[in-house]
Design an enzyme around this catalytic site. Sequence first.
Site, PDB file in Angstrom:
ATOM      1  N   GLY A   1      25.140 -19.884  27.711  1.00 16.22           N
ATOM      2  CA  GLY A   1      25.858 -19.746  26.448  1.00 16.22           C
ATOM      3  C   GLY A   1      25.191 -20.676  25.441  1.00 16.22           C
ATOM      4  CB  ALA A   2      23.816 -20.047  22.056  1.00 19.87           C
TER       5      ALA A   2
ATOM      6  NE  ARG B   1      18.675 -18.621  29.513  1.00 20.60           N
ATOM      7  CZ  ARG B   1      19.854 -17.963  29.454  1.00 20.60           C
ATOM      8  NH1 ARG B   1      20.987 -18.630  29.474  1.00 20.60           N
ATOM      9  NH2 ARG B   1      19.878 -16.646  29.390  1.00 20.60           N
TER      10      ARG B   1
ATOM     11  CD  GLN C   1      26.290 -13.397  31.453  1.00 30.15           C
ATOM     12  OE1 GLN C   1      26.400 -12.236  31.837  1.00 30.15           O
ATOM     13  NE2 GLN C   1      25.131 -13.928  31.137  1.00 30.15           N
TER      14      GLN C   1
ATOM     15  CG  ASP D   1      22.239 -16.269  22.967  1.00 25.02           C
ATOM     16  OD1 ASP D   1      23.129 -15.429  23.143  1.00 25.02           O
ATOM     17  OD2 ASP D   1      22.016 -17.220  23.732  1.00 25.02           O
TER      18      ASP D   1
ATOM     19  CG  ASN E   1      25.660 -11.982  21.913  1.00 22.90           C
ATOM     20  OD1 ASN E   1      25.640 -13.172  22.217  1.00 22.90           O
ATOM     21  ND2 ASN E   1      26.648 -11.196  22.287  1.00 22.90           N
ATOM     22  CE  LYS E   2      23.621 -12.402  28.330  1.00 24.40           C
ATOM     23  NZ  LYS E   2      22.307 -12.803  28.959  1.00 24.40           N
TER      24      LYS E   2
END
Length: 338
Positions: A47-48, A87, A194, A235, A245-246
């Site tokens: 998670g950012a 990451r 998640q 993110d 994002n995801k």
Amino acid sequence: MNHIYFDPEKNALVLLDQRCLPLKEEWFLCTNLEDVIYALKEMVVRGAPAIGVTAAFGCYLLAREAAAAGDWKAKIDQGLNELSQARPTAVNLVWAVDFMRSSWEKSQINSPVELAHLWLELARKILAEDISINRKMGRFGAELLHDGDVVMTHCNAGSLATGGYGTALGVIRAAIEAGKKIEVIANETRPFLQGARLTAYELKQDGIPVKVACDNAAALLMRKGLVNKVIVGADRIARNGDVANKIGTYGVALLAKAHNIPFYVAAPMSTIDPKTPTGDDITIEKRPASEVTHINGQAVVPPGVEVFNFAFDITPNELISAIITEKGVFRPPYSFES
Ligand code: MRU
């Protein structure tokens, strides 16, 4: 629950191991930078904003280690570079490392022991500020939710993805605290799950009504009128408002547009990256194939078959109804200057 903290008795950074949830609450101890980089890469913590907070504590552990090195400044420089690459997509990681580096430069500190002292204090401050930013963001975002709304979310943008309270889930928490009745649909979020494992876990703990849906159910749920709003985290947000994002977020945003459902992004200002002009300029992390080919160690794809495992996608700004931050709610057209 504090899921990221420095424990002076254990002399370690303590992380709730998110790989084990929801089945077990296990704690992962980091005593040096290598442990922190491992925890980030393996998604012990993810998670950012949580990645940014963890990286800040990682800087402290690095400064501690550097005290024993001959050229302590070179050791720190190398460590910061390695840390910032753990990451690639969440800008909060680079943001935290750059912030620590520039605080060092401004302080003119010339000893690793003093630097470690400064960086521990700053890491604790970043953690506390992240929670208070999320609460502010939550208050702005709560205005967009109405009593009785059913809100779909993708991935986990809650307490576990931040220092605490959450971004997307923070907005939902704030609306509930303001007396509104809100229900949540958590997309399961293959392959790391998640949504199913983490979002459902933390909402259940807080007594917030949540149902988990397979990712591929989103179209049907919207078509049936079972979703009023979508809120996700981010993110990295490019200067023009494109959002990384995801993986799967882009599809949900397209579906929301097709069904006339508002699609909101909630993220702190530190997730906005004005140096990145558009979403096409954002590096999308590719993760190991085994996350897709195996579930709980069990193969679900024939051996030798290749898979895609992009961890994120880009949602173009035209699909985003508003971006909720601690500074207020931004509406299109987006243009974020430094
Ligand atoms: O790979 P992850 O679990 O780190 O991805 C997390 C997300 O995509 C979140 O939605 C994003 O970081 C926002 S968290 C407040």
